[in-house]
Design a protein around this motif. Sequence first.
Motif, PDB file in Angstrom:
ATOM      1  N   LEU A  96     -33.716   2.006 -35.773  1.00 34.26           N
ATOM      2  CA  LEU A  96     -35.125   2.089 -35.373  1.00 34.26           C
ATOM      3  C   LEU A  96     -35.399   1.412 -34.040  1.00 34.26           C
ATOM      4  O   LEU A  96     -36.298   1.816 -33.311  1.00 34.26           O
TER       5      LEU A  96
ATOM      6  N   ARG B   5     -36.935   0.723 -44.255  1.00 31.01           N
ATOM      7  CA  ARG B   5     -37.239   1.062 -42.852  1.00 31.01           C
ATOM      8  C   ARG B   5     -36.276   0.414 -41.867  1.00 31.01           C
ATOM      9  O   ARG B   5     -36.668  -0.102 -40.831  1.00 31.01           O
TER      10      ARG B   5
ATOM     11  N   ASN C 170     -34.024   5.362 -39.063  1.00 34.01           N
ATOM     12  CA  ASN C 170     -34.919   6.497 -38.975  1.00 34.01           C
ATOM     13  C   ASN C 170     -34.234   7.740 -39.525  1.00 34.01           C
ATOM     14  O   ASN C 170     -33.098   8.045 -39.156  1.00 34.01           O
ATOM     15  N   SER C 171     -34.901   8.435 -40.399  1.00 29.96           N
ATOM     16  CA  SER C 171     -34.436   9.723 -40.935  1.00 29.96           C
ATOM     17  C   SER C 171     -32.991   9.728 -41.412  1.00 29.96           C
ATOM     18  O   SER C 171     -32.192  10.562 -40.988  1.00 29.96           O
TER      19      SER C 171
END
Length: 98
Positions: free
Chosen positions: A9, A47, A50-51
């Motif tokens: 991220l 989190r 990302n993805s």
Amino acid sequence: MKILTGNNLESGAVTWWAGSWWSIHVEDAVDVGESGEAILQREEGARRVNSPYIIDAIATDEGPRPAHIKDRIRALGPTVRPDLTLKPADPDAGDWVI
């Protein structure tokens, strides 16, 4: 063999699930087997990447290698300039332990 990949991220670097952390080196990736979906749900909630998604991989002497060309390029770098690829012991790669 199934492995997980995503992007850091903070940096956007391609990352690989190494069992309890994310690594920028595909050689650190572990086979998640049937646990992949559960790990994805937990990691999406945390989190840290990302993805993240599950991909097929092939076990080799050098470690896992993504089965699909798109993910092989994400893992091993450019296809036309091998001198630009990220080496497992590359001191300039940094330590992106998440």
